[in-house]
Design a protein around this motif. Structure first.
Motif, PDB file in Angstrom:
ATOM      1  N   THR A   1     -70.652 -28.416 -34.198  1.00 36.31           N
ATOM      2  CA  THR A   1     -71.723 -27.990 -34.942  1.00 36.31           C
ATOM      3  C   THR A   1     -71.528 -26.640 -35.457  1.00 36.31           C
ATOM      4  O   THR A   1     -72.180 -26.387 -36.543  1.00 36.31           O
ATOM      5  N   ILE A   2     -70.831 -25.684 -34.860  1.00 34.81           N
ATOM      6  CA  ILE A   2     -70.957 -24.281 -35.019  1.00 34.81           C
ATOM      7  C   ILE A   2     -69.354 -24.114 -35.903  1.00 34.81           C
ATOM      8  O   ILE A   2     -69.404 -23.440 -36.738  1.00 34.81           O
TER       9      ILE A   2
ATOM     10  N   ARG B   1     -68.857 -23.458 -44.060  1.00 34.22           N
ATOM     11  CA  ARG B   1     -69.960 -23.980 -45.037  1.00 34.22           C
ATOM     12  C   ARG B   1     -69.492 -24.705 -46.337  1.00 34.22           C
ATOM     13  O   ARG B   1     -69.845 -24.450 -47.463  1.00 34.22           O
TER      14      ARG B   1
ATOM     15  N   ARG C   1     -77.572 -23.658 -40.067  1.00 32.49           N
ATOM     16  CA  ARG C   1     -76.365 -23.568 -40.839  1.00 32.49           C
ATOM     17  C   ARG C   1     -76.288 -25.113 -41.547  1.00 32.49           C
ATOM     18  O   ARG C   1     -75.989 -24.926 -42.729  1.00 32.49           O
ATOM     19  N   ILE C   2     -76.215 -26.183 -40.856  1.00 31.75           N
ATOM     20  CA  ILE C   2     -76.170 -27.341 -41.345  1.00 31.75           C
ATOM     21  C   ILE C   2     -77.097 -27.861 -42.352  1.00 31.75           C
ATOM     22  O   ILE C   2     -76.698 -28.046 -43.437  1.00 31.75           O
ATOM     23  N   GLN C   3     -78.317 -27.116 -42.109  1.00 33.21           N
ATOM     24  CA  GLN C   3     -79.542 -27.557 -43.119  1.00 33.21           C
ATOM     25  C   GLN C   3     -79.356 -26.782 -44.294  1.00 33.21           C
ATOM     26  O   GLN C   3     -79.336 -27.242 -45.553  1.00 33.21           O
TER      27      GLN C   3
ATOM     28  N   VAL D   1     -78.383 -21.031 -34.411  1.00 26.35           N
ATOM     29  CA  VAL D   1     -77.020 -21.172 -35.327  1.00 26.35           C
ATOM     30  C   VAL D   1     -76.728 -22.544 -36.063  1.00 26.35           C
ATOM     31  O   VAL D   1     -76.720 -22.400 -37.297  1.00 26.35           O
ATOM     32  N   ALA D   2     -76.541 -23.285 -35.441  1.00 23.01           N
ATOM     33  CA  ALA D   2     -76.168 -24.818 -35.899  1.00 23.01           C
ATOM     34  C   ALA D   2     -76.870 -25.471 -36.760  1.00 23.01           C
ATOM     35  O   ALA D   2     -76.495 -25.669 -38.034  1.00 23.01           O
ATOM     36  N   LEU D   3     -78.185 -25.548 -36.352  1.00 19.55           N
ATOM     37  CA  LEU D   3     -79.024 -26.492 -37.220  1.00 19.55           C
ATOM     38  C   LEU D   3     -79.348 -25.589 -38.493  1.00 19.55           C
ATOM     39  O   LEU D   3     -79.267 -26.155 -39.287  1.00 19.55           O
TER      40      LEU D   3
ATOM     41  N   LEU E   1     -78.164 -21.964 -28.979  1.00 18.88           N
ATOM     42  CA  LEU E   1     -77.258 -22.298 -30.236  1.00 18.88           C
ATOM     43  C   LEU E   1     -77.574 -23.179 -31.371  1.00 18.88           C
ATOM     44  O   LEU E   1     -77.320 -22.703 -32.502  1.00 18.88           O
ATOM     45  N   MET E   2     -78.094 -24.357 -31.008  1.00 14.64           N
ATOM     46  CA  MET E   2     -78.535 -25.470 -31.999  1.00 14.64           C
ATOM     47  C   MET E   2     -79.688 -24.629 -32.979  1.00 14.64           C
ATOM     48  O   MET E   2     -79.594 -24.757 -34.203  1.00 14.64           O
ATOM     49  N   ASP E   3     -80.741 -24.149 -32.199  1.00 17.27           N
ATOM     50  CA  ASP E   3     -82.049 -23.608 -32.831  1.00 17.27           C
ATOM     51  C   ASP E   3     -81.625 -22.476 -33.706  1.00 17.27           C
ATOM     52  O   ASP E   3     -82.023 -22.412 -34.846  1.00 17.27           O
TER      53      ASP E   3
ATOM     54  N   PRO F   1     -84.631 -29.121 -33.167  1.00 14.53           N
ATOM     55  CA  PRO F   1     -83.775 -28.520 -32.330  1.00 14.53           C
ATOM     56  C   PRO F   1     -83.656 -29.246 -30.790  1.00 14.53           C
ATOM     57  O   PRO F   1     -82.697 -29.417 -30.440  1.00 14.53           O
TER      58      PRO F   1
ATOM     59  N   THR G   1     -68.687 -26.115 -38.803  1.00 11.44           N
ATOM     60  CA  THR G   1     -69.267 -25.694 -40.038  1.00 11.44           C
ATOM     61  C   THR G   1     -69.198 -24.183 -40.579  1.00 11.44           C
ATOM     62  O   THR G   1     -69.860 -23.955 -41.348  1.00 11.44           O
TER      63      THR G   1
ATOM     64  N   TYR H   1     -76.485 -34.685 -38.009  1.00  9.17           N
ATOM     65  CA  TYR H   1     -77.857 -33.970 -38.395  1.00  9.17           C
ATOM     66  C   TYR H   1     -78.713 -34.906 -39.035  1.00  9.17           C
ATOM     67  O   TYR H   1     -79.760 -35.176 -38.667  1.00  9.17           O
TER      68      TYR H   1
ATOM     69  N   SER I   1     -80.662 -31.370 -29.510  1.00 10.67           N
ATOM     70  CA  SER I   1     -80.123 -30.741 -28.361  1.00 10.67           C
ATOM     71  C   SER I   1     -79.943 -31.982 -27.470  1.00 10.67           C
ATOM     72  O   SER I   1     -78.763 -32.178 -26.973  1.00 10.67           O
TER      73      SER I   1
END
Lengths: 251, 187
Positions: free
Chosen positions: A47-48, A54, B59-61, B55-57, B51-53, A89, A51, A69, A93
């Protein structure tokens, strides 16, 4: 051979680094802890790292991250409705963590973290704890309406409220036991069926029917992959449904 | 509740070796591992959530949002360009028609102008010719009058010469004029 046939052995925790004891509790970095952090690493990679560019036109891994997502986002929206974005989140998670741990557990000789009830129970308590804390924070005592369904005749009310309370309390238990039991039972079944193959081969003429348990263990493996994905989805969906109570307690 | 049965079965079958290895208990229910597992779970899941809260989410959003806006912008742009192209086509058609009309007008004008010019030239020529004709006629008339004037002189001289030859006398000029007037009046 005797040890290999023991289907329980695979769930044993093996301390890699021990930090001593607190009371009777042994504090140790076990292979279970390693798998947890490996799962975090894999999810972060997906996920990081995937991406990071971007891209407007996504590559394969970015597509996978976007699909997860979208999938979890729509599941959460359908189950919890308006205002559920704030729990994205948490649900994302939870789903990814359970899914990756289940899948890692399917690798031969790997350890299934979710086969330990304390882990699944902790995750279930996290969900219910979030429901209770957010419910009271957002609605005050109005959150208690979750136990009082509307449109129930007055004389039935005490019984209904009692049932609602029992059902609410049983939620974290059912959430935890469902995941734990599925993973545990699957791994035991797989081990037993697979164990029959060398046992039959070692039993002389009985070796002729050894392809039978082999075929069965292949089928069970496929089933377990399904269960691994499905249980992660069920966990996330039920968590979303419980969170919808915290968002809209009036039923 | 069926679980303990096969478990003890295997223990009987496999002598004592595994029993000593996992303390005879069922690992998921060995409560002395719980605190340790909870600590590592809290750390791992806490890290994952963070990390999800953070960075990841987001960014994907962001990626999905960017794509959606980009797509709608591109569609709008395409729509605008199509409209523009259609307008340009219409403008082209119109200018073509205008040009044709103009060309027709110019041709008409030229034709009219040429016709007028030719007309004017023709008229000028005609006028000149008429003028010359008139001048010639005037000259002829003048010459005729002149000639007629000299006829009287010639007649008078001839008459005087005839009278002189016949009579031997030079006739009186006045009588001659009277006779000539009479002769002219007789005609």
């Amino acid at each position: 051979m005797a040890v290999k046939m023991d289907p329980i052995h695979q769930f044993e925790l093996k301390p890699l680094v021990s930090f001593g004891h607190i009371g009777n509790q042994e504090i140790a970095f076990t292979q279970s802890s390693l798998y947890m952090f490996a799962a975090v690493g894999i999810i972060a990679l997906l996920t990081i790292v995937a991406t990071a560019q971007r891209s407007v036109v996504p590559g394969r891994m970015q597509s996978v991250a976007e699909i997860f997502y979208d999938f979890i986002g729509s599941t959460l929206r359908q189950s919890a409705g308006h205002g559920s974005e704030r729990f994205m989140p948490l649900i994302f998670s939870l789903f990814m963590f359970v899914l990756v741990l289940n899948m890692l557990g399917m690798i031969p000789y790997a350890f299934a973290v979710t086969s330990h009830i304390i882990v699944t129970f902790a995750l279930a308590l996290l969900v219910i704890g979030t429901v209770i804390v957010y419910g009271f924070m957002a609605h005050g005592t109005g959150f208690l309406k979750v136990f009082v369904p509307s449109g129930v005749p007055g004389w039935l009310m005490p019984m209904i409220v009692a049932i609602e309370i029992v059902s609410f309390i049983s939620r974290p238990i059912s959430l935890a036991v469902r995941l734990f039991a599925n993973v545990l039972a699957g791994h035991i079944a797989l081990k037993i069926f697979a164990g029959f193959v060398p046992a039959l081969l070692a039993a002389g003429a009985w070796g002729i029917i050894s392809p039978l348990p082999l075929a069965l263990s292949i089928a069970v493996t496929a089933l377990e992959f399904l269960v691994a994905g499905l249980q992660a989805y069920v966990f996330a969906t039920l968590a979303s449904i419980y969170l919808s109570d915290a968002l809209h307690p009036g039923h | 509740m069926a679980q303990p049965a096969p478990s003890t079965d295997t223990h009987q079958a496999t002598v004592v070796v595994p029993a000593s290895e996992h303390g005879g208990g069922f690992p998921p229910f060995e409560s002395h591992t719980f605190l340790s597992q909870l600590i590592w779970l809290a750390l791992a899941f806490g890290l994952l959530y963070y990390l999800m809260d953070k960075v990841a989410l987001p960014r994907i959003q962001g990626i999905l949002h960017d794509r959606a806006t980009r797509l709608s912008k591109d569609l709008d742009e395409a729509h605008r360009m199509k409209t523009e192209a259609e307008a340009a086509g219409a403008a082209y058609e119109k200018s073509l028609q205008d040009a044709q009309a103009k060309a027709r007008a110019i041709a008409q004008e030229t034709r009219t102008a040429l016709a007028q010019e030719t007309d004017a030239k023709r008229k000028a020529l005609e006028g000149e010719l008429n003028e010359r004709l008139a001048a010639s006629e005037a000259t002829i008339k003048a010459r005729t009058t002149e000639a007629m004037g000299s006829v009287r002189g010639i007649a008078s001289e001839t008459a005087a010469a005839i009278v002189e030859r016949l009579t031997g006398q030079t006739p009186d000029q006045a009588a001659l004029d009277r006779a000539l007037d009479r002769a002219a009046g007789a005609h």
